[in-house]
Design an enzyme around this catalytic site. Structure first.
Site, PDB file in Angstrom:
ATOM      1  N   ASP A 169       2.834 -58.864  37.187  1.00 55.72           N
ATOM      2  CA  ASP A 169       2.529 -58.723  38.578  1.00 55.72           C
ATOM      3  C   ASP A 169       1.051 -59.404  38.460  1.00 55.72           C
ATOM      4  O   ASP A 169       0.157 -59.394  37.628  1.00 55.72           O
ATOM      5  CB  ASP A 169       2.652 -57.638  39.021  1.00 55.72           C
ATOM      6  CG  ASP A 169       2.345 -57.292  40.482  1.00 55.72           C
ATOM      7  OD1 ASP A 169       2.843 -58.054  41.450  1.00 55.72           O
ATOM      8  OD2 ASP A 169       2.494 -56.217  41.076  1.00 55.72           O
TER       9      ASP A 169
ATOM     10  N   GLU B  17      -1.978 -63.957  40.018  1.00 47.58           N
ATOM     11  CA  GLU B  17      -2.494 -64.966  40.780  1.00 47.58           C
ATOM     12  C   GLU B  17      -3.745 -65.627  40.354  1.00 47.58           C
ATOM     13  O   GLU B  17      -3.844 -66.792  40.348  1.00 47.58           O
ATOM     14  CB  GLU B  17      -2.509 -64.559  42.321  1.00 47.58           C
ATOM     15  CG  GLU B  17      -1.115 -64.618  42.988  1.00 47.58           C
ATOM     16  CD  GLU B  17      -0.393 -63.208  42.575  1.00 47.58           C
ATOM     17  OE1 GLU B  17      -1.340 -62.248  42.274  1.00 47.58           O
ATOM     18  OE2 GLU B  17       0.836 -63.004  42.473  1.00 47.58           O
TER      19      GLU B  17
ATOM     20  N   ASP C  49       5.753 -59.707  48.020  1.00 48.52           N
ATOM     21  CA  ASP C  49       5.696 -58.630  48.859  1.00 48.52           C
ATOM     22  C   ASP C  49       6.004 -58.941  50.258  1.00 48.52           C
ATOM     23  O   ASP C  49       5.183 -58.946  51.241  1.00 48.52           O
ATOM     24  CB  ASP C  49       4.329 -57.912  48.791  1.00 48.52           C
ATOM     25  CG  ASP C  49       3.674 -57.345  47.718  1.00 48.52           C
ATOM     26  OD1 ASP C  49       4.765 -57.060  46.822  1.00 48.52           O
ATOM     27  OD2 ASP C  49       2.763 -57.138  47.329  1.00 48.52           O
TER      28      ASP C  49
HETATM   29  O1  MIG Z   1      -1.028 -54.153  44.597  1.00 48.15           O
HETATM   30  O2  MIG Z   1       2.723 -52.755  41.232  1.00 48.15           O
HETATM   31  O3  MIG Z   1       4.216 -57.312  44.357  1.00 48.15           O
HETATM   32  O4  MIG Z   1       6.320 -55.529  43.500  1.00 48.15           O
HETATM   33  O5  MIG Z   1       5.427 -52.991  43.372  1.00 48.15           O
HETATM   34  C1  MIG Z   1       0.445 -54.092  44.693  1.00 48.15           C
HETATM   35  C2  MIG Z   1       2.916 -52.399  42.407  1.00 48.15           C
HETATM   36  C3  MIG Z   1       0.676 -54.315  43.270  1.00 48.15           C
HETATM   37  C4  MIG Z   1       2.469 -55.774  44.035  1.00 48.15           C
HETATM   38  C5  MIG Z   1       3.879 -56.309  43.615  1.00 48.15           C
HETATM   39  C6  MIG Z   1       4.958 -55.316  43.772  1.00 48.15           C
HETATM   40  C7  MIG Z   1       4.490 -53.949  42.920  1.00 48.15           C
HETATM   41  C8  MIG Z   1       3.253 -53.538  43.225  1.00 48.15           C
HETATM   42  N1  MIG Z   1       2.230 -54.870  43.199  1.00 48.15           N
END
Ligand code: MIG
Length: 799
Positions: free
Chosen positions: A405, A408, A483
Site C-alpha cells: 500500500d 505511489e 480508497d
Molecule cells: O492512509 O493501511 O488504500 O486499503 O486500509 C491509509 C490503511 C492507508 C490506504 C489503503 C487502505 C488501507 C489503509 N491505507
C-alpha cells in the site's frame, strides 16, 4: 534584470525536412535538417516502435515496462521511396514518413488510414529541468472512440477526456478525478472496425487528450524523457491487447485460493478479533479463503514486525487459521520508521538504501509510523534486500500473501502528497530524479515483494496485491482500485474501472466491495457484492471507522443473498480459473467489455454497464437503489437467462427483472460451463464429480476448461489438463466432442452433465458411438441430466 525574451517565447519546436535515412536490420533511422532523429523499429508485423531525439543522440534505452523475455519477429519488412514519402511495409501495416517534416501515417493494406500524425512530434525545451516536454498529436476520425489507460474513474469510452498519469493517493476519490494510483500509458483507438493501440512508454508525468481540446485531434505528451511509443495494429481489439500484453508481460497463474472470497478491514486486531471473524464465516457457512491484516498488526507500524500484545504468537495464529481454511495476507508499506533501534532501518541506513534529496539529505516524510525514510526500489540491490526481508513473514510465520500500500509513494501533510521532485533514484543504473521515477516506484516495490514472496513460499505460488503500479506491473502483482466510497456512484465506477484495468493488461483486479470510506446500506452492499463476485479479485474491505462491513452485519436477508452469490463464485471457480489461464497464456482479458466482445456492433461503443465474464457469461450489475430490474443491452447472438433458462435474441436493449436477490446474468448459447460444488474454501472438498452445464445451440460453439493442482508449479511440466468441448447442435441431436491435452488427472472420474434449453426429448445416448442404456448413465428426465465418464471423447444425445 536581464530577460531573455527570445528564450521565453521559444514555444513549440518541430522537425524540419528529412535529409537522409538508414536501414539497419529491424530499424530505420531518419534524420532531419534541424537534427531531429526518428528511429522506427519493426518488432512485429503489427507492432512498430517510434523513438525521437531532438539532438540526434539517444539516451540509454531502458524500460521497466517491457518484458524482455518475449520474442518478437516479423514476416515482411520492405522499404520503398516515393517523391513525398519513405514507405515501410510489413505484412500488416504500411508506415509512411513524410520527406517534408517526418510526419508519420499508418495504413492498412487496402490503403485505409489507421492513424496519422496531425502536428506529429514536437517539443518544448524545459528550461527549469533540462530536456524537453515531448509531444505528439494525431488526427482522429469523427467516429473514433478510445479505451484503456488503467484505473481512471471516468466514462469507459475516453472520447472527450483529458487525463494525466501521476500516481496519487486519492482518499475518497470521485468520478473524473484525473490522477489515481496507477499509470498505464496505453490506450486503444477504434474507428471503421479497425482498432490500434498506443503504448507511450514514458514514466514521467504523462498527459492524454482524446478530442477534448480539439474535436479531431488526439494528443499525448510528457513532462520529460523521450517521445517513445509503440504503435500496435489490430484490426481486432483482441489483437491489439494481446500484442500489448506480449510486450509488457503477463503474470504467472495465481494460486486458486486467491480467486476465492477475501475479507478485509482496517484493522482486524487483536488475534481474538481475527478469530472471531473467521469463526463466524465458518459458523454461518459463508465461503471465504483469505483474511487480511492491515497496518495495526505491526509494532508501531514498523514493517516486518508484530505488535506482540495483539499478536503474541503470529506463527501459531497463522497456522490455526490455515487449518481452518484461511490464508493470511499482511500489509507492507514502503515507509521505514526513523528509529536507530529498529534493525531494518539501521541496515538500510548503513547500506545506503534510502532515497536522498538532490543536495544529499535523506528523503524524509511522514506516513503511518511517523517520520520515515524510503527505500529506493529502483535500485536492484535494494530490491534484492527487500525481497530477503520476507524470509520470516512468509518462510517462517507462513503468511501467504502480501499487500503493498502507500506506494505511489504517498506522504502525509505535504503539498502534492508525495516526494519532492528533486529526490534522487537509481533507476537501475540510469540515475534520475523523482520526476522520472515517481510513476514506477510502486511497481518496483511490488516487484521486490513478488520476488521475496515467491522465494520464501516456493514451491507454492505467490500472491501479491499493490495499490500503485505502472504498465508491465501485471507481471508481479494483482491490484485494487484504492480508497473508494460507499455510494451508488462508486459501484458504477468499480464496474467501469475493473473493465478498464482488464483492457489495460491488468486483469487481476477488484474494488473494495461495499466501499472503503463511509458505510453502505444493506442494499448497496448486496448489489456491490453481486458485481464483485464477477471481478477477478473479490475482496470486501473498509476503513473500519464507519462501522462494520462483514456480510452478517446487514441482517438476515442480506446475509442469505450474499451467501448465495459468494457460493456462485465458488461454483464458477473452474470457469474463472480457465479465464485466468487464458489471461496468463494469451493475455486475454478476464472481463471483456462489450466493445471488445463485438467491436463491429457500434451499439457497444458507448456501453459500459454490461460485460462478459470469461468468454461466455454476460453480466450487468444493478447500480441504483429501489429497483426491481433494469434495462440492459444484450449483445448479438442468443443468450440464456441464467435464472430462468429463457432464451433471448441479442442485438437489442431490453428490460430485465432483477429484484434484490438477482443480478442479470446470461449464458451464451452453446456454452459448456464447468462448475464445482459449493465449498467453504478452495480444496476443502475432495472433488468427486464435476458439473458441466450445457446450453443447447442450433449450431456450433467451443468451450474450454483448464485444471491443474490449484497451486505449485507442476503445471509447467505439463501437469495440467486443458479440455476443449465442441458442441454441435442439430434439430434433434447434440454432439459433444471433447479433446484433452496435458498430463493432469483430476481426482473425480465423472461429469454430471446438466442440459439447458434442449428443444427435444432425449431418447438415446451414444457414448463413443455406442448406444448406452439411459439408466446406466443415471439419466434424469426431470432435470435433464446424466452422469458420464470424464474421459469421453464423443457423445451423441439423440431425440
Ligand atoms: O492512509 O493501511 O488504500 O486499503 O486500509 C491509509 C490503511 C492507508 C490506504 C489503503 C487502505 C488501507 C489503509 N491505507
Amino acid at each position: 534584470m536581464i530577460t531573455n525574451t527570445e528564450l521565453e517565447h521559444k514555444g513549440n519546436l518541430y522537425p524540419t525536412a528529412l535529409i537522409t535515412y538508414e536501414h539497419d536490420q529491424d530499424t530505420i533511422s531518419f534524420i532531419t535538417k534541424n537534427g531531429v532523429r526518428l528511429h522506427i523499429q519493426v518488432l512485429r508485423d503489427n507492432m512498430l516502435r517510434l523513438r525521437y531525439s531532438t539532438t540526434g543522440i539517444f539516451e540509454h534505452d531502458f524500460s521497466y515496462a517491457v518484458d524482455e523475455s518475449q520474442p518478437h519477429g516479423f514476416n515482411q519488412l520492405q522499404i520503398t521511396e516515393t517523391e513525398t514519402h519513405i514507405v515501410i511495409t510489413t505484412e500488416k501495416v504500411i508506415c509512411k514518413v513524410a520527406r517534408d517534416d517526418i510526419r508519420v501515417g499508418m495504413y492498412n493494406h487496402s490503403g485505409k488510414p489507421i492513424l496519422e500524425d496531425e502536428l506529429g512530434f514536437h517539443w518544448e525545451e524545459s528550461f527549469e529541468f533540462g530536456g524537453n516536454f515531448v509531444k505528439m498529436s494525431k488526427s482522429s476520425k469523427d467516429q473514433e472512440n478510445f479505451f484503456g489507460l488503467g484505473d481512471k474513474p471516468t466514462n469507459f469510452n475516453l472520447k472527450g477526456k483529458r487525463l494525466s498519469l501521476w500516481n496519487t493517493d486519492q482518499y475518497a476519490y470521485g468520478k473524473d478525478t484525473t490522477e489515481l494510483y496507477k499509470a498505464v500509458p496505453f490506450y486503444m483507438g477504434l474507428h471503421g472496425n479497425m482498432s490500434y493501440g498506443i503504448f507511450f512508454d514514458n514514466t514521467f508525468k504523462t498527459h492524454f487528450d482524446f478530442c477534448s481540446e480539439r474535436r479531431n485531434v488526439t494528443s499525448f505528451w510528457a513532462d520529460g524523457g523521450e517521445m517513445n511509443y509503440y504503435f500496435i495494429y489490430g484490426p481486432q481489439m483482441s489483437d491489439v491487447l494481446t500484442t500489448y500484453t506480449d510486450l509488457t508481460g503477463k503474470p504467472e497463474l495465481p494460486p486458486m485460493w486467491a480467486l476465492g472470497f477475501h475479507q478485509c478491514k482496517w484493522s482486524y486486531y487483536p488475534e481474538s478479533k481475527v478469530k472471531e471473524i473467521t469463526s463466524k464465516f465458518r459458523e454461518l457457512n459463508f465461503p471465504c479463503d483469505a483474511i487480511y491484516l492491515d497496518i495495526d498488526y505491526m509494532d508501531g507500524f514498523r514493517c516486518f514486525t508484530w505488535n506482540k500484545e495483539y499478536f503474541p504468537d503470529p506463527k501459531r495464529m497463522v497456522s490455526e487459521l490455515e487449518a481452518d481454511g484461511f490464508k493470511t495476507v499482511a500489509i507492507i508499506d514502503p515507509g521505514i520508521k526513523i528509529d536507530l533501534s529498529y534493525d531494518i532501518f539501521k541496515e538500510a541506513l548503513d547500506k545506503n538504501y534510502f532515497c536522498r534529496r538532490a543536495d544529499g539529505p535523506y528523503m524524509r516524510g511522514k506516513v503511518w509510523p511517523g517520520e520515515c525514510y524510503f527505500p529506493d526500489f529502483t535500485n536492484p540491490e535494494v530490491r534484492e534486500w527487500w525481497s530477503g526481508l520476507y524470509r520470516e513473514l512468509i518462510g517462517d510465520i507462513g503468511v501467504k500473501g502480501v499487500w503493498n500500500d502507500m506506494n505511489e509513494p504517498a506522504v502525509m501533510e505535504v503539498p502534492g502528497k508525495t516526494f519532492p521532485l528533486d529526490v534522487r533514484h537509481d533507476y537501475d543504473g540510469h540515475r534520475c530524479s523523482h520526476r522520472k521515477a515517481h510513476n514506477i516506484y510502486g511497481m518496483q516495490m511490488a516487484r521486490a515483494t513478488y520476488d521475496g514472496v515467491k522465494k520464501f513460499n516456493f514451491p507454492k505460488r505467490p500472491f501479491i496485491i499493490t495499490r500503485a503500479n505502472y504498465s508491465g506491473g501485471q507481471r508481479y502483482t494483482s491490484t485494487w482500485t484504492g480508497d473508494n466510497v460507499a455510494t451508488w456512484e462508486h459501484l458504477w465506477l468499480a464496474n467501469v474501472q475493473i473493465q478498464r484495468l482488464c483492457m489495460s493488461g491488468m486483469s487481476f483486479s477488484g474494488s473494495d466491495i461495499g466501499g472503503f470510506a463511509e458505510q453502505p446500506s444493506g442494499e448497496l452492499y448486496t448489489r456491490w457484492l453481486q458485481l464483485g463476485i464477477f471481478h477477478p479479485f473479490c475482496r470486501v474491505h473498509s476503513s473500519g471507522d464507519h462501522g462494520e462491513q462483514e456480510p452478517w452485519f446487514f441482517g438476515e436477508e442480506v446475509l442469505d443473498i450474499s451467501r448465495k452469490f459468494v457460493e456462485l463464485r465458488y461454483q464458477l471457480l473452474p470457469y474463472l480459473y480457465t479465464a485466468f489461464h487464458n489471461y496468463v497464456q494469451e493475455g486475454m482479458p478476464i472481463l471483456k467489455p462489450l466493445v471488445y466482445f463485438d467491436q463491429e456492433d457500434v451499439q457497444t461503443h458507448y456501453r459500459s454497464d454490461e460485460f462478459i465474464f470469461g468468454n461466455q457469461i454476460l453480466v450487468c450489475p444493478v447500480q441504483e437503489p429501489n429497483v426491481q430490474g433494469r434495462r440492459m443491452y444484450i449483445p448479438r447472438g442468443k443468450w440464456y437467462n441464467f435464472w430462468t433458462d429463457k432464451l433471448v435474441v441479442g442485438g437489442k436493449e431490453m428490460w430485465v427483472d432483477a429484484p434484490l436477490d438477482i443480478i442479470p446474468i446470461y449464458i451464451k448459447e452453446g456454452a459448456v460451463i464447468p462448475k464445482y460444488p459449493v465449498q467453504q474454501y478452495v480444496d476443502q472438498i475432495k472433488m468427486e464429480q464435476m458439473t458441466l452445464d450445457l446450453y443447447y445451440k442450433l449450431g456450433k460453439e467451443n468451450s474450454e476448461f483448464y485444471e491443474d493442482a490449484h497451486d505449485g508449479y507442476e503445471y509447467r511440466q505439463n501437469v495440467y489438463s486443458l479440455r476443449t468441448f465442441k458442441l454441435t447442435g442439430k434439430e434433434d441431436e447434440i454432439i459433444l466432442q471433447q479433446h484433452k491435452s496435458g498430463k493432469y488427472s483430476a481426482p473425480y472420474t465423472s461429469f454430471k452433465l446438466n442440459l439447458h434449453g434442449v428443444p427435444f426429448e432425449i431418447k438415446k445416448v451414444f457414448y463413443e458411438n455406442e448406444e448406452v442404456p439411459l439408466d446406466q448413465i443415471h439419466f434424469n428426465a426431470e432435470e435433464n441430466s446424466m452422469i458420464i465418464d470424464k474421459e469421453f471423447s464423443e457423445l451423441h444425445l439423440v431425440g
